[in-house]
Scaffold this motif. Structure first.
Motif, mmCIF file in Angstrom:
data_model
loop_
_atom_site.group_PDB
_atom_site.id
_atom_site.type_symbol
_atom_site.label_atom_id
_atom_site.label_comp_id
_atom_site.label_asym_id
_atom_site.label_seq_id
_atom_site.Cartn_x
_atom_site.Cartn_y
_atom_site.Cartn_z
ATOM 1 N N ARG A 428 0.834 -1.204 0.000
ATOM 2 C CA ARG A 428 0.000 0.000 0.000
ATOM 3 C C ARG A 428 0.872 1.259 0.000
ATOM 4 O O ARG A 428 0.830 2.083 0.910
ATOM 5 N N THR A 429 1.676 1.383 -1.029
ATOM 6 C CA THR A 429 2.599 2.497 -1.147
ATOM 7 C C THR A 429 2.931 2.725 -2.609
ATOM 8 O O THR A 429 2.828 1.798 -3.429
ATOM 9 N N ALA A 430 3.330 3.936 -2.909
ATOM 10 C CA ALA A 430 3.778 4.245 -4.275
ATOM 11 C C ALA A 430 5.241 3.885 -4.467
ATOM 12 O O ALA A 430 5.754 3.966 -5.588
ATOM 13 N N ASN A 431 5.921 3.492 -3.383
ATOM 14 C CA ASN A 431 7.353 3.165 -3.444
ATOM 15 C C ASN A 431 7.585 1.768 -2.891
ATOM 16 O O ASN A 431 8.151 1.588 -1.806
ATOM 17 N N ILE A 432 7.105 0.779 -3.631
ATOM 18 C CA ILE A 432 7.255 -0.613 -3.195
ATOM 19 C C ILE A 432 8.726 -0.994 -3.235
ATOM 20 O O ILE A 432 9.442 -0.721 -4.202
ATOM 21 N N SER A 433 9.222 -1.639 -2.198
ATOM 22 C CA SER A 433 10.637 -1.976 -2.081
ATOM 23 C C SER A 433 11.037 -3.075 -3.062
ATOM 24 O O SER A 433 10.191 -3.860 -3.517
ATOM 25 N N VAL A 434 12.333 -3.110 -3.373
ATOM 26 C CA VAL A 434 12.842 -4.144 -4.278
ATOM 27 C C VAL A 434 12.638 -5.526 -3.678
ATOM 28 O O VAL A 434 12.301 -6.483 -4.391
ATOM 29 N N SER A 435 12.799 -5.654 -2.368
ATOM 30 C CA SER A 435 12.596 -6.965 -1.743
ATOM 31 C C SER A 435 11.155 -7.429 -1.897
ATOM 32 O O SER A 435 10.890 -8.620 -2.096
ATOM 33 N N ALA A 436 10.206 -6.476 -1.830
ATOM 34 C CA ALA A 436 8.803 -6.844 -2.035
ATOM 35 C C ALA A 436 8.522 -7.194 -3.485
ATOM 36 O O ALA A 436 7.633 -8.006 -3.788
ATOM 37 N N MET A 437 9.280 -6.595 -4.418
ATOM 38 C CA MET A 437 9.122 -6.889 -5.841
ATOM 39 C C MET A 437 9.778 -8.198 -6.235
ATOM 40 O O MET A 437 9.495 -8.747 -7.293
ATOM 41 N N GLY A 438 10.682 -8.687 -5.393
ATOM 42 C CA GLY A 438 11.539 -9.806 -5.776
ATOM 43 C C GLY A 438 10.818 -11.057 -6.199
ATOM 44 O O GLY A 438 11.204 -11.724 -7.169
#
Length: 866
Positions: A428-438
């Protein structure tokens, strides 16, 4: 003394000749001036044709598989006689590009050419090899017939200039073969949809760039210039734009001995190479399909046996571009090497290996086809492309690559927000972390690696999973959310708020059960089988054993004609209505909360504007098309004798009807589109979004009644009928008004659209001066919408009815729609009767609307009687 001088001169000449005929070492690189004016020569000596090539020239020489000389912007081959008539692959890979819209660095737009060099008299010919015929090589009759009727075409010819000093090679100048605008080696990435592009090659602005030679291949780099004309929606957007693309051509020998092929089976999703098999015994010809696969066999004398793991003789190494963001690389490695889990189940270990681009290997070149590479593209395009190249004689995969654009991070970020933020608070953010994208990046690399192992997309990967299981932490942790990563089912669109806390998996990160089965079928060593036919007996039995379980079924995507609702992208579960009800709830939840979730990170509303558009115009619409696939849909399977499922079967009546009623309910209740709190701060003054989508999609759904006719024709006693379908739509739209309830604006717009459809589809308005002719007419809004969405055309001509074809990607059931004008006419008359009553019972704006609808019907019916 004179005798000694003559003897000395003879020795010098012999020494010089020996130096010239010395066999060149491989991978030796020189950059010399072959002949200099400063060197003194015997004025009476006659230069050989070979020597004349180099006289007074600056020369770059590369020695390897073929010795090459670059002189005055041209390339000369010293082509060994031993390589004549040897089959080769020639790839064309982009090295640099002046406009990122034209292509990508590292991209190969066309499949490699299958070529060979041959000599006749004093000319070298380059021919493309014809390998799509399979026959007994000892059958001289077929061989002679093919030589006459399927001879290899010549694509280039060059005069022999000289012979090499040692007499083992011929010298010719093939520069024009590598510096040209031939379509077979076109470097432009393809365009589709509303975009168009044409290019004109500019030879006067193109040139040879560089050459390199190695022991097993050679490369020639060229700078190719074009004038590019582009269009959008049929209108020219640019004309004659200058474009220059650097292209590296690689020539690589095919294996001396082709790999033993494995015969493909259409009931499993494996890529194939097609052959026409000829037989002199029955004078017949049939199509044969070889499975595309790497030549995998145990190392040394090792054998695969139960309980042991052996390494392959040749590992499949993927080199990862070291220009990737460092945080991406672990997920890319994981996505490739995850497939080792499947190979271990059949006795292999360490089949797939990943390495970063080497910094100290002068022979390494990611644009050389001999290296399997995962390449980074610094572009905002949201592309992730896989390609592999095969030996056309056997189906052996020889090389593979994956291109990953930087823009894929934007796509993952948006998809995670839209698909998973309702259930996963981390998103729930406009700046999703790379770890969350992994996890999403890992899935995508897994899928592309699967393609490069020879697997096709399996769009039925999740079709057998109960929807409720997708909300179970226990189930999803054990099996994931799909039975195959070759399915386009990246995200758990079913999970609801609170499910993540229960351990529900949101993104697939492991191989599915189908994936393990497919690798087993494709790469299992078959002991004792010395021919493809002997292998086929074992492999066919493996499929027959597994196909009783829908977990292991392969389903192609439906793209034209009657849709298979089990063969769609981005869907989940065995119940379309149930899963999409959850998916729509998630979209609505995101729309309602987006403003508060990202306000601090999105001060200029860019993120919210982008996602607001995506929810309404892309995600909602795509789910809508999945619902329509159930209405009149046909389940399709490849069917062999003894298989448990039919080749095709209509979606059951209750499922079709329930889907129709739910779809009508979805269209009626779109008020959540209009998030005024958020929209009022955007540049989005476009009117009422819910009303616009309803006005477009409701008529679109009405036309879908046509497809119900096919299922009805196949099973009239059990299937949903077109008349029942029209009645259910009619009752849904008019029930509230007939019952005397206040008509909502949503129902009113559906009533108006239904009246127009009843008039046009019953053809009573096919009279001079009428603006809408028949049920195939589209409004301007519809035309714009369908063009934007590139939706499936309802006017595609369809004839006949055929069994599901063995190989291909389109829906194979073809249908000539029957005329149901009489059904529409009957309900038009019924609508007239209803409206005559309603105009007496309503007042104000409602009465005026009903009077106008009645006027339209009366005019249409009256005109029809004239």
């Amino acid at each position: 003394m004179k005798r000694y001088k003559l003897l000395l001169m003879a020795l010098l000449v012999a020494f010089a000749a020996q130096a010239q005929t010395k066999k060149p070492d491989t991978q030796v690189k020189t950059n010399t001036t072959a002949v200099s004016n400063a060197k003194k020569k015997d004025s009476v000596k006659t230069l050989t044709p070979y020597e004349k090539i180099f006289k007074n020239k600056a020369v770059k020489t590369e020695k390897g598989m073929v010795t090459m000389h670059k002189i005055d912007g041209k390339v000369y081959f010293e082509f060994p006689n031993t390589l004549l008539n040897k089959p080769m692959l020639m790839s064309s890979v982009v090295e640099t590009v002046s406009n990122p819209g034209d292509s990508y660095a590292g991209f190969q737009a066309r499949a490699p050419l299958n070529i060979y060099f041959t000599a006749l008299d004093s000319t070298i010919y380059i021919k493309t090899g014809t390998y799509n015929y399979s026959y007994d090589l000892n059958d001289e009759g077929i061989k002679r017939a093919l030589a006459k009727n399927a001879s290899d075409p010549v694509i280039a010819a060059f005069k022999v200039i000289a012979g090499s000093p040692d007499g083992k090679a011929v010298v010719f100048e093939p520069t024009s073969f590598f510096v040209n605008g031939h379509r077979s080696t076109d470097p432009f990435k393809p365009v589709s949809g509303l975009y168009g592009r044409s290019s004109s090659f500019k030879s006067d602005k193109s040139l040879l760039n560089d050459i390199e030679a190695f022991s097993d291949n050679i490369t020639i780099s060229s700078l190719l210039s074009y004038a590019v004309t582009s269009s959008f929606f049929g209108f020219t957007s640019e004309e004659g734009r200058a474009a220059t693309i650097a292209v590296k051509r690689t020539l690589m020998l095919l294996p001396e001995k082709p790999m033993q092929p494995r015969l493909n089976d259409p009931r499993i999703g494996v890529a194939f190479t097609k052959f026409n098999q000829l037989s002199g015994l029955d004078n017949g010809m049939k199509e044969v399909y070889y499975a595309n696969r790497w030549n995998l066999y145990p190392k040394g004398t090792a054998v695969i046996k139960q309980g042991t793991l052996v390494e392959p003789a040749k590992q499949i190494i993927f080199y990862i571009d070291n220009q990737f963001p460092a945080t991406w690389i672990p997920f890319i490695k994981k996505g490739v090497e995850r497939w080792n889990d499947a190979f271990e189940k059949i006795g292999y270990k360490n089949v797939l290996v990943t390495k970063l681009y080497p910094n100290n290997d002068p022979a390494f070149d990611p644009n050389n086809i001999k290296y399997n590479c995962i390449k980074y593209v610094p572009s905002n395009n949201q592309d992730l492309l896989a390609s592999n190249w095969v030996d056309p004689r056997s189906g052996e995969i020889l090389s593979a690559s994956i291109l990953v654009s930087q823009g894929i991070a934007d796509k993952i970020t948006q998809d995670l927000f839209l698909h998973t933020s309702a259930a996963d608070k981390r998103m729930r953010t406009a700046n999703i972390s790379v770890s969350a994208m992994g996890d999403a990046l890992t899935y995508m690399i897994m899928q592309k690696t699967g393609q490069n192992l020879g697997l096709l997309k399996n769009y039925g990967g999740s079709a057998s999973i109960p929807v409720d299981s997708l909300r179970s932490g226990t189930y999803t942790r054990q099996y994931g959310i799909t039975n195959s990563v070759m399915d386009d089912a990246v995200y758990n669109i079913v999970a609801q708020p609170g499910d993540v806390e229960k351990g529900v998996v949101m993104t697939q990160t492991k191989l599915g059960r189908y994936d393990n089965y497919a690798i087993d079928w494709l790469y299992r060593p078959i002991s004792g089988a010395s021919t493809p036919q002997q292998e086929k007996i074992v492999l066919s039995r493996l499929i027959t054993e597994k196909i009783v379980d829908p977990t292991y079924r392969y389903i192609k995507i439906s793209t034209n004609g009657i849709a298979n609702p089990q063969g769609l992208a981005d869907d989940l579960g065995d119940d379309k209505v149930k899963s999409l009800r959850y998916a729509y709830q998630n979209l609505q939840y995101v729309m309602e909360h987006m403003n508060s979730w990202v306000a601090e990170d999105d001060v200029d509303y860019t993120f919210r504007s982008t996602n607001n558009f995506a929810i309404i115009n892309i995600k909602f619409y795509w789910y809508f098309t999945q619902l329509l696939a159930n209405i009149g849909g046909m389940y399709q399977h490849e069917h062999f004798e003894g298989d448990p499922m039919k080749a095709y079967a209509a979606v059951p009546r209750d499922i079709q009807r329930n889907t129709l009623l739910y779809t009508l309910n979805v269209l009626e209740n779109l008020s959540w589109f209009n998030n005024e709190e958020m929209v009022q701060n955007m540049d989005a003054i476009n009117g009422n979004a819910s009303d616009y989508m309803r006005r477009i999609l409701f008529p679109h759904m009405l036309r879908w009644v046509t497809f119900v006719g096919y299922a009805e024709s196949k099973d009239p006693a059990q299937s949903y009928t077109q008349e029942e379908c029209v009645k259910d739509i009619f009752d849904y739209v008019w029930k509230d008004a007939v019952d005397g309830k206040v008509t909502s604006p949503e129902k009113l717009s559906m009533q108006q659209a239904l009246v127009q459809t009843l008039i046009s589809s019953s053809t009573v308005n096919d009279i001079p001066g009428d603006s809408r002719k028949g049920s195939g007419s589209f409004t301007d809004d519809e035309i714009t919408f369908y063009s934007m969405m590139a939706s499936r055309s309802q006017n595609k001509k369809m004839v006949g009815a055929e069994k599901v074809a063995a190989y291909g990607t389109d829906a194979r059931i073809l249908y000539q729609p029957n005329d149901i004008s009489h059904i529409w006419y009957g309900w038009l008359v019924e609508n007239q009767i209803i409206l005559e009553k309603l105009v007496k019972n309503y007042q104000g704006a409602e009465k005026a609307n009903y009077e106008y609808m009645l006027l339209q019907i009366n005019r249409a019916l009256k005109a029809n009687k004239v």
